[in-house]
Enzyme design. Structure first.
Site, PDB file in Angstrom:
ATOM      1  N   LYS A 201       6.779  62.073  59.050  1.00  0.00           N
ATOM      2  CA  LYS A 201       5.517  61.986  59.805  1.00  0.00           C
ATOM      3  C   LYS A 201       5.238  63.291  60.539  1.00  0.00           C
ATOM      4  O   LYS A 201       4.126  63.813  60.491  1.00  0.00           O
ATOM      5  CB  LYS A 201       5.613  60.841  60.828  1.00  0.00           C
ATOM      6  CG  LYS A 201       4.495  60.844  61.835  1.00  0.00           C
ATOM      7  CD  LYS A 201       4.657  59.741  62.861  1.00  0.00           C
ATOM      8  CE  LYS A 201       5.522  60.056  64.036  1.00  0.00           C
ATOM      9  NZ  LYS A 201       4.944  60.958  65.048  1.00  0.00           N
ATOM     10  N   ASN A 202       6.251  63.822  61.204  1.00  0.00           N
ATOM     11  CA  ASN A 202       6.021  65.004  62.041  1.00  0.00           C
ATOM     12  C   ASN A 202       5.807  66.277  61.235  1.00  0.00           C
ATOM     13  O   ASN A 202       5.385  67.294  61.792  1.00  0.00           O
ATOM     14  CB  ASN A 202       7.185  65.191  63.030  1.00  0.00           C
ATOM     15  CG  ASN A 202       7.124  64.174  64.155  1.00  0.00           C
ATOM     16  OD1 ASN A 202       6.172  63.415  64.262  1.00  0.00           O
ATOM     17  ND2 ASN A 202       8.157  64.168  64.986  1.00  0.00           N
TER      18      ASN A 202
ATOM     19  N   ARG B 297      -1.577  62.142  69.983  1.00  0.00           N
ATOM     20  CA  ARG B 297      -1.404  63.429  70.633  1.00  0.00           C
ATOM     21  C   ARG B 297      -1.420  64.615  69.669  1.00  0.00           C
ATOM     22  O   ARG B 297      -1.914  65.694  69.981  1.00  0.00           O
ATOM     23  CB  ARG B 297      -0.021  63.375  71.291  1.00  0.00           C
ATOM     24  CG  ARG B 297       0.092  63.963  72.614  1.00  0.00           C
ATOM     25  CD  ARG B 297       1.551  64.007  73.002  1.00  0.00           C
ATOM     26  NE  ARG B 297       1.979  65.387  73.049  1.00  0.00           N
ATOM     27  CZ  ARG B 297       1.596  66.236  73.970  1.00  0.00           C
ATOM     28  NH1 ARG B 297       0.808  65.868  74.935  1.00  0.00           N
ATOM     29  NH2 ARG B 297       2.018  67.484  73.935  1.00  0.00           N
TER      30      ARG B 297
ATOM     31  N   CYS C 260      -2.933  61.841  78.534  1.00  0.00           N
ATOM     32  CA  CYS C 260      -1.978  62.877  78.877  1.00  0.00           C
ATOM     33  C   CYS C 260      -2.691  63.942  79.689  1.00  0.00           C
ATOM     34  O   CYS C 260      -3.217  64.895  79.130  1.00  0.00           O
ATOM     35  CB  CYS C 260      -1.471  63.515  77.594  1.00  0.00           C
ATOM     36  SG  CYS C 260       0.261  63.419  77.369  1.00  0.00           S
TER      37      CYS C 260
ATOM     38  N   ARG D 285       3.548  65.882  79.893  1.00  0.00           N
ATOM     39  CA  ARG D 285       3.541  66.219  78.460  1.00  0.00           C
ATOM     40  C   ARG D 285       2.318  67.085  78.144  1.00  0.00           C
ATOM     41  O   ARG D 285       1.425  66.710  77.372  1.00  0.00           O
ATOM     42  CB  ARG D 285       3.561  64.958  77.603  1.00  0.00           C
ATOM     43  CG  ARG D 285       4.390  65.206  76.370  1.00  0.00           C
ATOM     44  CD  ARG D 285       4.548  64.025  75.489  1.00  0.00           C
ATOM     45  NE  ARG D 285       4.982  64.514  74.176  1.00  0.00           N
ATOM     46  CZ  ARG D 285       5.036  63.789  73.102  1.00  0.00           C
ATOM     47  NH1 ARG D 285       4.711  62.524  73.142  1.00  0.00           N
ATOM     48  NH2 ARG D 285       5.441  64.309  71.971  1.00  0.00           N
ATOM     49  N   PRO D 286       2.271  68.231  78.767  1.00  0.00           N
ATOM     50  CA  PRO D 286       1.059  69.057  78.697  1.00  0.00           C
ATOM     51  C   PRO D 286       0.951  69.859  77.391  1.00  0.00           C
ATOM     52  O   PRO D 286       1.874  69.853  76.575  1.00  0.00           O
ATOM     53  CB  PRO D 286       1.252  70.017  79.865  1.00  0.00           C
ATOM     54  CG  PRO D 286       2.730  70.135  80.026  1.00  0.00           C
ATOM     55  CD  PRO D 286       3.325  68.831  79.579  1.00  0.00           C
ATOM     56  N   VAL D 287      -0.181  70.546  77.237  1.00  0.00           N
ATOM     57  CA  VAL D 287      -0.362  71.453  76.107  1.00  0.00           C
ATOM     58  C   VAL D 287      -0.621  72.873  76.624  1.00  0.00           C
ATOM     59  O   VAL D 287      -1.184  73.703  75.928  1.00  0.00           O
ATOM     60  CB  VAL D 287      -1.503  70.994  75.166  1.00  0.00           C
ATOM     61  CG1 VAL D 287      -1.118  69.733  74.424  1.00  0.00           C
ATOM     62  CG2 VAL D 287      -2.806  70.810  75.925  1.00  0.00           C
ATOM     63  N   ASP D 288      -0.172  73.122  77.869  1.00  0.00           N
ATOM     64  CA  ASP D 288      -0.440  74.424  78.485  1.00  0.00           C
ATOM     65  C   ASP D 288       0.121  75.595  77.670  1.00  0.00           C
ATOM     66  O   ASP D 288      -0.504  76.658  77.595  1.00  0.00           O
ATOM     67  CB  ASP D 288       0.125  74.458  79.921  1.00  0.00           C
ATOM     68  CG  ASP D 288       1.615  74.158  79.978  1.00  0.00           C
ATOM     69  OD1 ASP D 288       2.097  73.383  79.118  1.00  0.00           O
ATOM     70  OD2 ASP D 288       2.312  74.710  80.853  1.00  0.00           O
ATOM     71  N   LEU D 289       1.265  75.382  77.029  1.00  0.00           N
ATOM     72  CA  LEU D 289       1.870  76.499  76.282  1.00  0.00           C
ATOM     73  C   LEU D 289       1.043  76.834  75.034  1.00  0.00           C
ATOM     74  O   LEU D 289       0.932  78.003  74.663  1.00  0.00           O
ATOM     75  CB  LEU D 289       3.314  76.171  75.901  1.00  0.00           C
ATOM     76  CG  LEU D 289       4.248  75.870  77.083  1.00  0.00           C
ATOM     77  CD1 LEU D 289       5.640  75.476  76.603  1.00  0.00           C
ATOM     78  CD2 LEU D 289       4.338  77.091  78.005  1.00  0.00           C
TER      79      LEU D 289
ATOM     80  N   ASP E 282      14.189  62.416  69.312  1.00  0.00           N
ATOM     81  CA  ASP E 282      13.618  61.269  68.595  1.00  0.00           C
ATOM     82  C   ASP E 282      14.690  60.323  68.038  1.00  0.00           C
ATOM     83  O   ASP E 282      14.359  59.287  67.463  1.00  0.00           O
ATOM     84  CB  ASP E 282      12.702  61.748  67.451  1.00  0.00           C
ATOM     85  CG  ASP E 282      11.392  62.321  67.975  1.00  0.00           C
ATOM     86  OD1 ASP E 282      11.128  62.201  69.183  1.00  0.00           O
ATOM     87  OD2 ASP E 282      10.640  62.898  67.159  1.00  0.00           O
TER      88      ASP E 282
ATOM     89  N   ILE F 225      14.799  66.895  76.741  1.00  0.00           N
ATOM     90  CA  ILE F 225      13.482  67.332  76.238  1.00  0.00           C
ATOM     91  C   ILE F 225      12.346  66.670  77.007  1.00  0.00           C
ATOM     92  O   ILE F 225      11.405  67.336  77.435  1.00  0.00           O
ATOM     93  CB  ILE F 225      13.322  67.027  74.726  1.00  0.00           C
ATOM     94  CG1 ILE F 225      14.513  67.560  73.925  1.00  0.00           C
ATOM     95  CG2 ILE F 225      11.995  67.572  74.198  1.00  0.00           C
ATOM     96  CD1 ILE F 225      14.625  69.049  73.806  1.00  0.00           C
TER      97      ILE F 225
ATOM     98  N   ARG G 178       3.262  53.384  63.510  1.00  0.00           N
ATOM     99  CA  ARG G 178       2.923  54.809  63.596  1.00  0.00           C
ATOM    100  C   ARG G 178       3.975  55.660  62.889  1.00  0.00           C
ATOM    101  O   ARG G 178       3.670  56.797  62.502  1.00  0.00           O
ATOM    102  CB  ARG G 178       2.840  55.251  65.062  1.00  0.00           C
ATOM    103  CG  ARG G 178       1.692  54.633  65.828  1.00  0.00           C
ATOM    104  CD  ARG G 178       1.610  55.219  67.228  1.00  0.00           C
ATOM    105  NE  ARG G 178       1.910  56.626  67.180  1.00  0.00           N
ATOM    106  CZ  ARG G 178       2.748  57.264  68.005  1.00  0.00           C
ATOM    107  NH1 ARG G 178       3.347  56.611  68.971  1.00  0.00           N
ATOM    108  NH2 ARG G 178       2.977  58.544  67.880  1.00  0.00           N
TER     109      ARG G 178
END
Ligand code: UD1
Length: 428
Positions: free
Chosen positions: A22-23, A101, A125, A130-134, A315, A337, A407
């Site tokens: 999936k990933n 996400r 979010c 669990r940000p997406v700042d990076l 995971d 993590i 999922r």
């Protein structure tokens, strides 16, 4: 909402086919946005998240044709042909992004190819958890102008993205993937330092190379990408799912079973296999897969710490906790993590597991016989840990809110039932 009912304490024996990851599938699907030619992806798992990404791409104007069951040999992998030509919209709306996400993965390719992208911040979010700042900082370093307005990331690169030296302060899988896709079409050379090395990142890099990208250092923590003016179509097969593999390996171990997992590779799960072997699980390579059973000495506790690849994956943390609950002796599992990834603990405790959480570590006193109970799935991997606990437990377990499982685990009940599990899904 569907429920799963399992009557446990039955040993699992037989063969399970492992699907595509999936990933890996999610970024690979997003990468079709980088070319006007057709990207053909095979060995795609039939999962809700994959359908959600396909739905998002279709909304953006990508034409998608699907063929089912092309994997053969018991593997039901699907094939998608994706073509992003003509009128492509560059807004990924909240209604679709909130479901998953990983929708953030359309940001890099849209911005690189069209110079503009508007992507809803991932569902539920807020930046901060669990940000997406990076992702955003790195794209800004490549020349993107980014605003956060009304819950949307508004990104523009009117003069195109420019190569840059990106140093990720922490390893980010999605961040590395977004940047790889952006850099593939940027002007000049991009270096990604402290890149994620997960097999799914490698799979994306290899697919991009098949599409004409120039990438060096694939599989290492330093990626060098020379941007191209355009990419072309390609045929690419998704890497096997190492987390599905590891989850069924634990199923064999907790039920004292003997499972052959086909369509997967030992070299994808080295850290998982290392820990499982240390605890007393036998894993051997067989033709097109691995065979997993409990070694004669039985299972004993081992300490585990989650880490970026090649370390033990977060995971697999919840699944490992189930194994440690039934193992001889005590063990400690440390999550490095994610902050809040012990949501399965109260549910496992309801089944009799003896687990104490101290900060980012859980102490598990093993040797208990788990007992069936009513439990609630909270997220994808927590859900599968409840399935594993139920397979090992005496009596009946009812797992509620199983939509999380859909999922990430294709035909889970069917695969387990074929190996002797007493498992049914009740549709409400
Ligand atoms: C991916 C996987 C997920 C897995 C995770 C870690 C997919 C679709 N999902 O998620 O199953 O559990 O890798 O292996 O591939 N972080 C930031 N800022 C950012 C990005 C990340 O602080 O901009 C933090 C996260 O909060 C987390 C850590 O970095 O603590 C790792 O996250 P990341 O590797 O980005 O995870 P995902 O790509 O979201």
């Amino acid at each position: 909402m569907d429920r799963i009912v399992i009557r446990g304490a039955k040993s699992l024996n037989g063969t399970i086919y492992i699907g595509g990851a999936k990933n890996a599938a999610l970024p690979l699907l997003a990468s079709c946005l980088l070319s006007e030619q057709t990207l053909t992806l095979s060995n795609l798992p039939h999962l809700v998240d994959v359908s959600s990404m396909a739905h998002l791409l279709a909304e953006l104007g990508v034409s998608i044709s699907m063929n089912g069951n092309a994997g053969g040999g018991g593997n039901m992998g699907r094939v998608f042909e994706l073509t992003a030509c003509g009128n492509i919209h560059t807004t990924a709306p909240y209604e679709l992004v909130r479901k998953m996400r990983a929708s953030i993965l359309v940001l890099g390719p849209l911005l690189a190819r069209y110079g503009v992208a508007r992507v809803s911040l991932p569902g539920g979010c807020a930046i901060g958890t669990r940000p997406v700042d990076l992702h955003l900082k790195a794209l800004a370093q490549m020349g993107a102008e980014i605003d956060l307005t009304d819950g949307y990331i508004e990104a523009k690169a009117p003069n195109g993205l420019k190569g840059a030296h990106i140093v990720f302060p922490t390893v980010t899988v999605g961040g590395t993937e977004n940047l790889l896709m952006a850099a593939a079409l940027a002007d000049g050379k991009t270096i990604i330092t402290n890149a994620a090395r997960e097999p799914e990142v490698t799979d994306l890099a290899q697919c991009l190379v098949a599409m004409g990208a120039k990438i060096e250092g694939i599989g290492t923590d330093t990626l060098n990408i020379i941007g191209q003016r355009e990419l072309h179509g390609a045929d690419y097969s998704v890497v096997p799912d190492r987390i599905e593999t590891g989850s069924y390996a634990v199923a064999a171990a907790v039920t004292d079973g003997d499972l052959t997992l086909k369509g997967t590779r030992l070299n994808l799960i080295e850290s998982i296999a290392g820990i499982l072997r240390q605890s007393g699980v036998s894993i051997v390579e067989v033709d097109d897969g691995i065979r997993v059973r409990r070694a004669s000495e039985g299972i004993s506790g081992v300490d585990v710490m989650t880490e970026p690849f090649p370390g033990f994956p977060t995971d697999m943390q919840a699944q490992m906790m189930v194994l440690m609950s039934v193992a001889r002796g005590a063990s400690m599992i440390t999550e490095t993590i994610f902050e809040n990834r012990f949501m399965h603990v109260p549910e496992l405790s309801r089944m009799g597991a003896d687990i104490n959480v101290h900060g980012s570590s859980a102490i598990i006193r093993g040797g208990v016989k788990l007992k069936g109970a009513q439990v609630m799935a909270t997220d994808l991997r927590a859900s599968v840990s409840l399935v594993l606990a139920a397979l090992s437990a005496d009596g009946e377990t009812e797992i509620n809110r199983v939509y999380h499982l859909d999922r990430g685990y294709e035909r889970l009940e069917e695969k387990l039932a074929a190996c002797g599990a007493d498992i049914v899904r009740i549709k409400d």
